[in-house]
Scaffold this motif. Structure first.
Motif, PDB file in Angstrom:
ATOM      1  N   ILE A   1      23.560  24.781 -23.779  1.00 52.60           N
ATOM      2  CA  ILE A   1      22.697  24.423 -24.918  1.00 52.60           C
ATOM      3  C   ILE A   1      23.549  23.764 -26.004  1.00 52.60           C
ATOM      4  O   ILE A   1      23.200  22.712 -26.547  1.00 52.60           O
ATOM      5  N   ARG A   2      24.690  24.360 -26.287  1.00 50.49           N
ATOM      6  CA  ARG A   2      25.576  23.860 -27.346  1.00 50.49           C
ATOM      7  C   ARG A   2      26.208  22.525 -26.975  1.00 50.49           C
ATOM      8  O   ARG A   2      26.373  21.651 -27.819  1.00 50.49           O
ATOM      9  N   ASP A   3      26.577  22.353 -25.699  1.00 54.01           N
ATOM     10  CA  ASP A   3      27.378  21.190 -25.302  1.00 54.01           C
ATOM     11  C   ASP A   3      26.577  19.988 -24.807  1.00 54.01           C
ATOM     12  O   ASP A   3      27.155  18.945 -24.530  1.00 54.01           O
ATOM     13  N   THR A   4      25.256  20.132 -24.649  1.00 54.23           N
ATOM     14  CA  THR A   4      24.448  18.994 -24.202  1.00 54.23           C
ATOM     15  C   THR A   4      24.037  18.200 -25.446  1.00 54.23           C
ATOM     16  O   THR A   4      23.174  18.626 -26.203  1.00 54.23           O
ATOM     17  N   ILE A   5      24.704  17.073 -25.642  1.00 52.66           N
ATOM     18  CA  ILE A   5      24.524  16.286 -26.866  1.00 52.66           C
ATOM     19  C   ILE A   5      23.833  14.955 -26.530  1.00 52.66           C
ATOM     20  O   ILE A   5      24.202  14.289 -25.559  1.00 52.66           O
ATOM     21  N   ASP A   6      22.847  14.598 -27.359  1.00 53.76           N
ATOM     22  CA  ASP A   6      22.110  13.334 -27.230  1.00 53.76           C
ATOM     23  C   ASP A   6      21.412  13.181 -25.881  1.00 53.76           C
ATOM     24  O   ASP A   6      21.170  12.066 -25.411  1.00 53.76           O
ATOM     25  N   LYS A   7      21.115  14.304 -25.249  1.00 55.81           N
ATOM     26  CA  LYS A   7      20.317  14.317 -24.024  1.00 55.81           C
ATOM     27  C   LYS A   7      19.349  15.488 -24.127  1.00 55.81           C
ATOM     28  O   LYS A   7      19.624  16.465 -24.814  1.00 55.81           O
ATOM     29  N   VAL A   8      18.237  15.382 -23.413  1.00 56.27           N
ATOM     30  CA  VAL A   8      17.312  16.512 -23.301  1.00 56.27           C
ATOM     31  C   VAL A   8      17.923  17.486 -22.299  1.00 56.27           C
ATOM     32  O   VAL A   8      18.375  17.078 -21.227  1.00 56.27           O
ATOM     33  N   LEU A   9      17.961  18.762 -22.667  1.00 60.03           N
ATOM     34  CA  LEU A   9      18.394  19.791 -21.730  1.00 60.03           C
ATOM     35  C   LEU A   9      17.143  20.465 -21.184  1.00 60.03           C
ATOM     36  O   LEU A   9      16.305  20.943 -21.946  1.00 60.03           O
TER      37      LEU A   9
ATOM     38  N   ALA B   1      16.685  14.315 -10.944  1.00 57.36           N
ATOM     39  CA  ALA B   1      17.926  14.490 -11.712  1.00 57.36           C
ATOM     40  C   ALA B   1      18.690  13.176 -11.918  1.00 57.36           C
ATOM     41  O   ALA B   1      19.114  12.876 -13.034  1.00 57.36           O
ATOM     42  N   ARG B   2      18.848  12.392 -10.852  1.00 51.97           N
ATOM     43  CA  ARG B   2      19.590  11.133 -11.007  1.00 51.97           C
ATOM     44  C   ARG B   2      18.844  10.152 -11.892  1.00 51.97           C
ATOM     45  O   ARG B   2      19.438   9.474 -12.724  1.00 51.97           O
ATOM     46  N   GLY B   3      17.528  10.078 -11.704  1.00 52.18           N
ATOM     47  CA  GLY B   3      16.723   9.120 -12.470  1.00 52.18           C
ATOM     48  C   GLY B   3      16.695   9.398 -13.971  1.00 52.18           C
ATOM     49  O   GLY B   3      16.536   8.482 -14.765  1.00 52.18           O
ATOM     50  N   VAL B   4      16.854  10.658 -14.354  1.00 53.82           N
ATOM     51  CA  VAL B   4      16.807  11.007 -15.785  1.00 53.82           C
ATOM     52  C   VAL B   4      18.198  11.289 -16.354  1.00 53.82           C
ATOM     53  O   VAL B   4      18.327  11.638 -17.526  1.00 53.82           O
ATOM     54  N   SER B   5      19.238  11.097 -15.525  1.00 55.28           N
ATOM     55  CA  SER B   5      20.584  11.530 -15.928  1.00 55.28           C
ATOM     56  C   SER B   5      21.120  10.844 -17.186  1.00 55.28           C
ATOM     57  O   SER B   5      21.975  11.393 -17.869  1.00 55.28           O
ATOM     58  N   LYS B   6      20.614   9.659 -17.515  1.00 56.09           N
ATOM     59  CA  LYS B   6      21.081   8.980 -18.727  1.00 56.09           C
ATOM     60  C   LYS B   6      20.575   9.664 -19.996  1.00 56.09           C
ATOM     61  O   LYS B   6      21.206   9.563 -21.047  1.00 56.09           O
ATOM     62  N   PHE B   7      19.433  10.369 -19.897  1.00 57.98           N
ATOM     63  CA  PHE B   7      18.877  10.991 -21.100  1.00 57.98           C
ATOM     64  C   PHE B   7      18.505  12.466 -20.917  1.00 57.98           C
ATOM     65  O   PHE B   7      17.929  13.068 -21.834  1.00 57.98           O
ATOM     66  N   ALA B   8      18.868  13.068 -19.778  1.00 59.21           N
ATOM     67  CA  ALA B   8      18.538  14.486 -19.580  1.00 59.21           C
ATOM     68  C   ALA B   8      19.537  15.162 -18.649  1.00 59.21           C
ATOM     69  O   ALA B   8      20.105  14.531 -17.766  1.00 59.21           O
ATOM     70  N   THR B   9      19.712  16.453 -18.879  1.00 59.07           N
ATOM     71  CA  THR B   9      20.519  17.322 -18.025  1.00 59.07           C
ATOM     72  C   THR B   9      19.597  18.451 -17.574  1.00 59.07           C
ATOM     73  O   THR B   9      18.850  19.001 -18.390  1.00 59.07           O
ATOM     74  N   ILE B  10      19.652  18.791 -16.285  1.00 61.42           N
ATOM     75  CA  ILE B  10      18.767  19.826 -15.735  1.00 61.42           C
ATOM     76  C   ILE B  10      19.617  20.979 -15.222  1.00 61.42           C
ATOM     77  O   ILE B  10      20.612  20.756 -14.528  1.00 61.42           O
ATOM     78  N   ALA B  11      19.220  22.207 -15.566  1.00 60.33           N
ATOM     79  CA  ALA B  11      19.897  23.382 -15.019  1.00 60.33           C
ATOM     80  C   ALA B  11      18.852  24.449 -14.715  1.00 60.33           C
ATOM     81  O   ALA B  11      17.773  24.482 -15.316  1.00 60.33           O
ATOM     82  N   LEU B  12      19.192  25.312 -13.761  1.00 66.25           N
ATOM     83  CA  LEU B  12      18.301  26.407 -13.375  1.00 66.25           C
ATOM     84  C   LEU B  12      18.857  27.706 -13.956  1.00 66.25           C
ATOM     85  O   LEU B  12      20.073  27.914 -13.936  1.00 66.25           O
ATOM     86  N   VAL B  13      17.981  28.563 -14.463  1.00 67.68           N
ATOM     87  CA  VAL B  13      18.410  29.862 -14.975  1.00 67.68           C
ATOM     88  C   VAL B  13      17.771  30.931 -14.091  1.00 67.68           C
ATOM     89  O   VAL B  13      16.549  30.972 -13.939  1.00 67.68           O
TER      90      VAL B  13
END
Length: 151
Positions: free
Chosen positions: A18-26, A49-61
């Motif tokens: 959460i802290r380290d994802t900057i200028d992208k949607v997490l 994931a690849r298609g949105v990688s320029k503006f988003a990061t995806i993770a599973l909890v």
């Protein structure tokens, strides 16, 4: 496909992404790998994931992990999968016509629906908004409150 996505099992890992994802949607998907709807959603997330990688990061909890229960409680994760969005460490909300603006509950109908939602959140966040309107038509938004109305 979910094996391509990072799975977080510790509070420290969630804090840091959460802290380290900057200028992208997490995009954080709260759920469990053994759940059929989670697997359906994970497939869509993995394929996107690849298609949105320029503006988003995806993770599973993994909600069964003892160490992330503080987040499960904080976001009131009672139905899975639940997907929570952040931008520059700010929790992003989305008005999708449901009672809960804090998270997306259930799977997306298709890959493009997920991409459209993430793009809307990204565009809103870039304008300084903390809540955006859901770009999807109502029939493609899961309706959970209807199922539990009389329980």
């Amino acid at each position: 496909m979910s094996f391509l996505l990072t799975t977080l099992t510790k509070k420290r890992e969630v804090d840091s992404i959460i802290r380290d994802t900057i200028d992208k949607v997490l995009v954080l998907r709260f759920g469990r790998a053994s759940d059929a709807v989670c697997l359906q959603l994970d497939d869509i997330l993995g394929k996107s994931a690849r298609g949105v990688s320029k503006f988003a990061t995806i993770a599973l909890v993994d909600i069964d992990s003892e160490d992330v229960q503080v987040y499960v409680k904080y976001f009131d994760i009672t139905l899975i999968p639940s997907t929570v969005f952040f931008f520059n460490a700010h929790h992003m909300k989305m008005d999708s016509g449901t009672a809960d603006h804090t998270k997306w509950i259930g799977a997306f109908h298709r890959k493009q629906d997920f991409i459209d939602v993430v793009e809307a959140i990204f565009r809103g966040a870039m304008k300084g908004k903390l809540i955006v309107c859901c770009p999807l038509p109502p029939e493609r938004i899961p309706k959970f409150q209807l199922l539990f109305k009389d329980v």
